[in-house]
Design a protein around this motif. Structure first.
Motif, PDB file in Angstrom:
ATOM      1  N   GLY A   1       0.699  -1.029   0.125  1.00 62.11           N
ATOM      2  CA  GLY A   1       0.108   0.055   0.019  1.00 62.11           C
ATOM      3  C   GLY A   1       0.847   1.182   0.080  1.00 62.11           C
ATOM      4  N   MET A   2       0.444   2.490   0.467  1.00 63.97           N
ATOM      5  CA  MET A   2       0.913   3.529   0.514  1.00 63.97           C
ATOM      6  C   MET A   2       1.211   3.960   1.826  1.00 63.97           C
ATOM      7  SD  MET A   2       1.145   3.947  -2.607  1.00 63.97           S
ATOM      8  CE  MET A   2       1.453   5.598  -3.144  1.00 63.97           C
ATOM      9  N   LEU A   3       1.812   3.277   2.748  1.00 63.45           N
ATOM     10  CA  LEU A   3       2.036   3.431   4.090  1.00 63.45           C
ATOM     11  C   LEU A   3       2.991   4.833   4.259  1.00 63.45           C
ATOM     12  CD1 LEU A   3       2.578  -0.219   5.552  1.00 63.45           C
ATOM     13  CD2 LEU A   3       0.311   1.314   5.721  1.00 63.45           C
ATOM     14  N   GLY A   4       3.969   4.842   3.610  1.00 62.54           N
ATOM     15  CA  GLY A   4       4.582   5.988   3.491  1.00 62.54           C
ATOM     16  C   GLY A   4       3.921   7.242   3.319  1.00 62.54           C
ATOM     17  N   LYS A   5       3.022   7.476   2.398  1.00 61.07           N
ATOM     18  CA  LYS A   5       2.127   8.658   2.238  1.00 61.07           C
ATOM     19  C   LYS A   5       1.296   8.783   3.622  1.00 61.07           C
ATOM     20  CE  LYS A   5      -1.031  10.272  -1.095  1.00 61.07           C
ATOM     21  NZ  LYS A   5      -1.931  10.013  -2.524  1.00 61.07           N
ATOM     22  N   ALA A   6       0.645   7.730   3.875  1.00 57.85           N
ATOM     23  CA  ALA A   6      -0.011   7.985   5.187  1.00 57.85           C
ATOM     24  C   ALA A   6       0.679   8.355   6.451  1.00 57.85           C
ATOM     25  CB  ALA A   6      -0.888   6.545   5.546  1.00 57.85           C
ATOM     26  N   CYS A   7       2.112   7.704   6.620  1.00 60.20           N
ATOM     27  CA  CYS A   7       2.961   8.137   7.876  1.00 60.20           C
ATOM     28  C   CYS A   7       3.041   9.680   7.891  1.00 60.20           C
ATOM     29  CB  CYS A   7       4.114   7.351   8.027  1.00 60.20           C
ATOM     30  SG  CYS A   7       3.503   5.619   8.413  1.00 60.20           S
ATOM     31  N   ARG A   8       3.608  10.121   6.645  1.00 64.16           N
ATOM     32  CA  ARG A   8       3.876  11.596   6.398  1.00 64.16           C
ATOM     33  C   ARG A   8       2.705  12.373   6.724  1.00 64.16           C
ATOM     34  NH1 ARG A   8       6.454   9.203   1.950  1.00 64.16           N
ATOM     35  NH2 ARG A   8       4.680   9.966   0.457  1.00 64.16           N
ATOM     36  N   THR A   9       1.461  11.898   6.356  1.00 71.76           N
ATOM     37  CA  THR A   9       0.163  12.805   6.600  1.00 71.76           C
ATOM     38  C   THR A   9       0.069  12.859   8.261  1.00 71.76           C
ATOM     39  OG1 THR A   9      -0.709  12.078   4.577  1.00 71.76           O
ATOM     40  CG2 THR A   9      -2.235  13.017   6.394  1.00 71.76           C
ATOM     41  N   LEU A  10       0.258  11.662   8.863  1.00 73.76           N
ATOM     42  CA  LEU A  10      -0.007  11.937  10.196  1.00 73.76           C
ATOM     43  C   LEU A  10       1.100  12.422  10.874  1.00 73.76           C
ATOM     44  CD1 LEU A  10      -1.119   7.812  10.626  1.00 73.76           C
ATOM     45  CD2 LEU A  10      -2.576   9.990  10.847  1.00 73.76           C
ATOM     46  N   GLN A  11       2.102  12.440  10.610  1.00 78.51           N
ATOM     47  CA  GLN A  11       3.321  13.264  11.133  1.00 78.51           C
ATOM     48  C   GLN A  11       3.307  14.604  10.878  1.00 78.51           C
ATOM     49  OE1 GLN A  11       6.650  11.015   9.820  1.00 78.51           O
ATOM     50  NE2 GLN A  11       6.482   9.453  11.242  1.00 78.51           N
ATOM     51  N   SER A  12       2.828  14.897   9.919  1.00 76.91           N
ATOM     52  CA  SER A  12       2.778  16.372   9.601  1.00 76.91           C
ATOM     53  C   SER A  12       2.092  17.231  10.679  1.00 76.91           C
ATOM     54  CB  SER A  12       1.956  16.716   8.201  1.00 76.91           C
ATOM     55  OG  SER A  12       0.499  16.366   8.482  1.00 76.91           O
ATOM     56  N   SER A  13       1.160  17.057  11.087  1.00 74.98           N
ATOM     57  CA  SER A  13       0.344  17.845  12.222  1.00 74.98           C
ATOM     58  C   SER A  13      -0.265  17.019  13.223  1.00 74.98           C
ATOM     59  CB  SER A  13      -0.624  18.939  11.753  1.00 74.98           C
ATOM     60  OG  SER A  13      -1.559  18.420  10.939  1.00 74.98           O
ATOM     61  N   GLY A  14      -0.182  15.741  13.285  1.00 79.01           N
ATOM     62  CA  GLY A  14      -0.910  14.794  14.223  1.00 79.01           C
ATOM     63  C   GLY A  14      -2.475  14.669  13.806  1.00 79.01           C
ATOM     64  N   ILE A  15      -3.134  14.127  14.764  1.00 79.77           N
ATOM     65  CA  ILE A  15      -4.529  13.840  14.614  1.00 79.77           C
ATOM     66  C   ILE A  15      -5.330  14.937  15.553  1.00 79.77           C
ATOM     67  CG2 ILE A  15      -6.415  12.060  15.143  1.00 79.77           C
ATOM     68  CD1 ILE A  15      -4.286   9.811  14.621  1.00 79.77           C
ATOM     69  N   ALA A  16      -6.416  15.267  14.983  1.00 77.57           N
ATOM     70  CA  ALA A  16      -7.289  16.235  15.598  1.00 77.57           C
ATOM     71  C   ALA A  16      -7.726  15.535  16.936  1.00 77.57           C
ATOM     72  CB  ALA A  16      -8.405  16.458  14.861  1.00 77.57           C
ATOM     73  N   PRO A  17      -8.059  16.319  17.974  1.00 73.97           N
ATOM     74  CA  PRO A  17      -8.275  15.749  19.245  1.00 73.97           C
ATOM     75  C   PRO A  17      -9.820  15.362  19.204  1.00 73.97           C
ATOM     76  CG  PRO A  17      -8.319  18.141  19.441  1.00 73.97           C
ATOM     77  CD  PRO A  17      -7.629  17.729  18.014  1.00 73.97           C
ATOM     78  N   ASN A  18     -10.052  14.010  19.753  1.00 72.47           N
ATOM     79  CA  ASN A  18     -11.577  13.480  19.751  1.00 72.47           C
ATOM     80  C   ASN A  18     -12.494  14.371  20.813  1.00 72.47           C
ATOM     81  OD1 ASN A  18     -13.767  12.259  19.628  1.00 72.47           O
ATOM     82  ND2 ASN A  18     -12.967  10.247  20.417  1.00 72.47           N
ATOM     83  N   ASP A  19     -13.072  15.478  20.568  1.00 71.24           N
ATOM     84  CA  ASP A  19     -13.854  16.498  21.109  1.00 71.24           C
ATOM     85  C   ASP A  19     -14.741  17.074  20.493  1.00 71.24           C
ATOM     86  OD1 ASP A  19     -12.435  18.564  19.736  1.00 71.24           O
ATOM     87  OD2 ASP A  19     -11.171  18.980  21.361  1.00 71.24           O
ATOM     88  N   GLU A  20     -15.748  17.709  21.103  1.00 66.27           N
ATOM     89  CA  GLU A  20     -16.927  18.339  20.459  1.00 66.27           C
ATOM     90  C   GLU A  20     -16.540  19.491  19.719  1.00 66.27           C
ATOM     91  OE1 GLU A  20     -20.780  18.751  19.615  1.00 66.27           O
ATOM     92  OE2 GLU A  20     -19.935  17.439  20.829  1.00 66.27           O
ATOM     93  N   THR A  21     -15.328  20.224  19.573  1.00 65.30           N
ATOM     94  CA  THR A  21     -14.939  21.103  18.663  1.00 65.30           C
ATOM     95  C   THR A  21     -14.579  20.484  17.394  1.00 65.30           C
ATOM     96  OG1 THR A  21     -14.180  22.568  20.298  1.00 65.30           O
ATOM     97  CG2 THR A  21     -13.578  23.007  18.315  1.00 65.30           C
ATOM     98  N   THR A  22     -13.834  19.405  17.408  1.00 63.71           N
ATOM     99  CA  THR A  22     -13.562  18.802  16.535  1.00 63.71           C
ATOM    100  C   THR A  22     -14.719  18.077  15.544  1.00 63.71           C
ATOM    101  OG1 THR A  22     -11.341  18.154  17.198  1.00 63.71           O
ATOM    102  CG2 THR A  22     -12.163  16.864  15.324  1.00 63.71           C
ATOM    103  N   TRP A  23     -15.657  17.628  16.348  1.00 62.30           N
ATOM    104  CA  TRP A  23     -16.815  16.937  15.919  1.00 62.30           C
ATOM    105  C   TRP A  23     -17.748  17.979  14.803  1.00 62.30           C
ATOM    106  CZ3 TRP A  23     -18.813  13.025  14.019  1.00 62.30           C
ATOM    107  CH2 TRP A  23     -20.364  12.880  13.773  1.00 62.30           C
ATOM    108  N   GLN A  24     -18.014  19.303  15.650  1.00 62.92           N
ATOM    109  CA  GLN A  24     -18.649  20.509  14.910  1.00 62.92           C
ATOM    110  C   GLN A  24     -17.734  20.833  13.863  1.00 62.92           C
ATOM    111  OE1 GLN A  24     -21.774  21.199  15.763  1.00 62.92           O
ATOM    112  NE2 GLN A  24     -21.499  19.778  17.429  1.00 62.92           N
ATOM    113  N   LEU A  25     -16.682  20.874  13.666  1.00 62.14           N
ATOM    114  CA  LEU A  25     -15.993  21.550  12.682  1.00 62.14           C
ATOM    115  C   LEU A  25     -16.225  20.368  11.606  1.00 62.14           C
ATOM    116  CD1 LEU A  25     -12.396  22.608  14.174  1.00 62.14           C
ATOM    117  CD2 LEU A  25     -14.102  24.014  12.754  1.00 62.14           C
ATOM    118  N   LEU A  26     -15.873  19.007  11.656  1.00 60.51           N
ATOM    119  CA  LEU A  26     -16.196  18.056  10.664  1.00 60.51           C
ATOM    120  C   LEU A  26     -17.724  17.892  10.070  1.00 60.51           C
ATOM    121  CD1 LEU A  26     -14.481  14.960  12.221  1.00 60.51           C
ATOM    122  CD2 LEU A  26     -14.007  16.050  10.066  1.00 60.51           C
ATOM    123  N   LYS A  27     -18.687  18.289  10.932  1.00 56.89           N
ATOM    124  CA  LYS A  27     -20.049  18.317  10.467  1.00 56.89           C
ATOM    125  C   LYS A  27     -20.258  19.546   9.683  1.00 56.89           C
ATOM    126  CE  LYS A  27     -23.447  17.977  13.402  1.00 56.89           C
ATOM    127  NZ  LYS A  27     -24.261  17.942  14.676  1.00 56.89           N
TER     128      LYS A  27
END
Length: 121
Positions: A1-27
């Motif tokens: 697969g494209m694991l390198g591409k996925a890892c670079r994306t995750l390392q770029s700025s991390g994962i958004a926090p699992n909270d209400e603000t993130t949920w509202q932004l996604l919606k």
């Protein structure tokens, strides 16, 4: 697969926090809507004939094409297409496509055909 591409994306700025603000932004970025009303259009004359090369269509997808909500990838279909089966997978795929374009597929499959998973990054 494209694991390198996925890892670079995750390392770029991390994962958004699992909270209400993130949920509202996604919606806000991906609003939900009602199921569209599909007009009653006569499409029974639309279909793929047996000369249509489904295999060529599958091979035309980029290697890193993401899986759908079911996890099925184009590579899975290509792998099955390369195996000798009593009924080739390409024939079955052609039947599925013809069912979809005829408008006769059950409405319940629409979520699986046009849905997606959202991951906040």
């Amino acid at each position: 697969g494209m694991l390198g591409k996925a890892c670079r994306t995750l390392q770029s700025s991390g994962i958004a926090p699992n909270d209400e603000t993130t949920w509202q932004l996604l919606k806000a970025k991906n609003p939900s809507s009602d199921i569209p009303i599909i007009p009653n259009v006569h499409t029974s004359s639309v279909s793929l004939d047996s000369n249509f090369d489904i295999g060529a269509v599958l091979r035309s997808f980029p290697r890193d094409t993401a899986a759908g909500p079911s996890g099925l990838r184009i590579q899975h279909l290509l792998d099955v297409a390369s195996v000798h089966l009593p009924t080739p997978i390409t024939s079955s795929l052609r039947e599925v496509v013809n069912l979809l374009v005829s408008g006769k597929a059950p409405q319940a499959v629409s979520t699986f055909m046009a849905g997606g998973r959202l991951v906040a990054l």
